[in-house]
Design a protein around this motif. Sequence first.
Motif, mmCIF file in Angstrom:
data_model
loop_
_atom_site.group_PDB
_atom_site.id
_atom_site.type_symbol
_atom_site.label_atom_id
_atom_site.label_comp_id
_atom_site.label_asym_id
_atom_site.label_seq_id
_atom_site.Cartn_x
_atom_site.Cartn_y
_atom_site.Cartn_z
ATOM 1 N N GLU A 51 0.821 -1.208 0.000
ATOM 2 C CA GLU A 51 0.000 0.000 0.000
ATOM 3 C C GLU A 51 0.859 1.264 0.000
ATOM 4 O O GLU A 51 0.561 2.233 -0.710
ATOM 5 N N VAL A 52 1.939 1.267 0.786
ATOM 6 C CA VAL A 52 2.835 2.424 0.786
ATOM 7 C C VAL A 52 3.493 2.598 -0.585
ATOM 8 O O VAL A 52 3.642 3.726 -1.075
ATOM 9 N N ARG A 54 2.268 1.682 -3.515
ATOM 10 C CA ARG A 54 1.277 2.211 -4.468
ATOM 11 C C ARG A 54 1.029 3.700 -4.244
ATOM 12 O O ARG A 54 0.937 4.483 -5.203
ATOM 13 N N THR A 55 0.921 4.109 -2.989
ATOM 14 C CA THR A 55 0.688 5.528 -2.701
ATOM 15 C C THR A 55 1.870 6.378 -3.145
ATOM 16 O O THR A 55 1.688 7.451 -3.755
ATOM 17 N N LYS A 76 8.952 5.765 0.759
ATOM 18 C CA LYS A 76 8.695 4.358 0.453
ATOM 19 C C LYS A 76 9.847 3.476 0.925
ATOM 20 O O LYS A 76 9.631 2.407 1.515
ATOM 21 N N CYS A 103 3.243 2.419 12.616
ATOM 22 C CA CYS A 103 2.053 3.008 12.004
ATOM 23 C C CYS A 103 1.559 4.224 12.795
ATOM 24 O O CYS A 103 1.136 5.226 12.199
ATOM 25 N N LEU A 125 -2.909 12.043 0.015
ATOM 26 C CA LEU A 125 -2.810 10.603 -0.257
ATOM 27 C C LEU A 125 -2.007 9.900 0.835
ATOM 28 O O LEU A 125 -2.397 8.843 1.334
ATOM 29 N N SER A 128 -4.028 9.845 4.243
ATOM 30 C CA SER A 128 -5.095 8.840 4.281
ATOM 31 C C SER A 128 -4.527 7.431 4.365
ATOM 32 O O SER A 128 -5.074 6.567 5.068
ATOM 33 N N THR A 129 -3.421 7.179 3.690
ATOM 34 C CA THR A 129 -2.786 5.855 3.777
ATOM 35 C C THR A 129 -2.293 5.575 5.177
ATOM 36 O O THR A 129 -2.498 4.483 5.725
ATOM 37 N N ARG A 132 -5.239 4.926 7.507
ATOM 38 C CA ARG A 132 -5.853 3.624 7.235
ATOM 39 C C ARG A 132 -5.002 2.477 7.791
ATOM 40 O O ARG A 132 -5.518 1.516 8.366
ATOM 41 N N LEU A 133 -3.689 2.576 7.658
ATOM 42 C CA LEU A 133 -2.808 1.529 8.182
ATOM 43 C C LEU A 133 -2.836 1.490 9.705
ATOM 44 O O LEU A 133 -2.783 0.409 10.308
#
Length: 371
Positions: A51-52, A54-55, A76, A103, A125, A128-129, A132-133
Amino acid sequence: MKRLLSLFFVATILTGCSLLKVSVSSGDPLPKRDAEIRLLTRGFYYDLSAEVSRTADSIVDAASALPVRLAAMRWKIRVTRAAVSAAMQSIPEVALADMWILCRRMDDCFSAAPDSVLFGSQSGLARSTAARLEERIDALAREALTGERYGWMKEFVHCFVREHPVTEQGVESVNTTLAWIEFLRAKGFEPEFATGSIAEVLADVNDRVSGQTQQLANAVGWSKEMLEMEWAEDGLRAEVGARLDSLERDLNRMVLVAEHLPEISDRMMTGLNSEVAQLVDTMNSLVDNAFLDFGRQRQALQTYVSQEREALVGQLRRSVEELVASVLDAVPGLVGKIVFYVVLALVVLIGGPFALGFWLGGVRQRLKMKE
């Protein structure tokens, strides 16, 4: 020779006794709760890394400023490197706590920092990531731990993040093994940590090596992308192309003028020589600067790869030492069982006939006395 005969005799006795069985202990397996915590934590690590990544890739694609794109790449690399170090620890509860701390720190840092410090207009972005994590790791801990244990770990994470704020290096993971043990003892609970069976230890070592190797390969690839971004931003090709276009226009003008006015042609040749000399000087300086910067980047990359290799070798050495310690801990129990069964066999083989003879002699004596 006597030793060999003795060993052969003992082996023959042990083999002939059908009640004696020898087996090598493979160690006690991990408790079911610890095995489940390890499985969930490492599964969450893979989801976090994906997920990281992709963000960060979305920020790189959407941003036009080079500093923002480089910051996304560094985020990343740092987060995935910290996550693999946290998730691949041998103690499942400590690994879960470290992932939770990572996190929580990332969420707090991104919530407090302005857009100018993060990723500009694309900072939403990342925020929000991170949020969410943090929610996912909280839910995972609630699922994996009992009610009281979950409350303890949540309190521990909150206190640890508050007492150890984020440094200038960013959200990095730290080993909290000693802090977690002291926290549990303060609650009146003495922790017990098992290494697991030999198969589980080998599987743990395989997961660590695989995770660290994959992280190292990803970090090298992402570092290469950062170098390519910096090279493209230097504008070397654009400047050389502009110089060549200017030279071509001068040549065309020189040909047209030379057909009619030889005097102007001479002056144009002089200007052409100056233009060519300037072009050569510009190309030389640009190429020298580019190769100098590339040398610095290569040295930094080599230093990073060496550090990662040393860390990987150190973790592998510690895992092998734990495996050897587990095997050596099982040896005394095996030797004790062998000695017990040898003594039992000797008692049966020697004491049995003696007792039988003694009993038969008594019977015979009583018969004589009756006669």
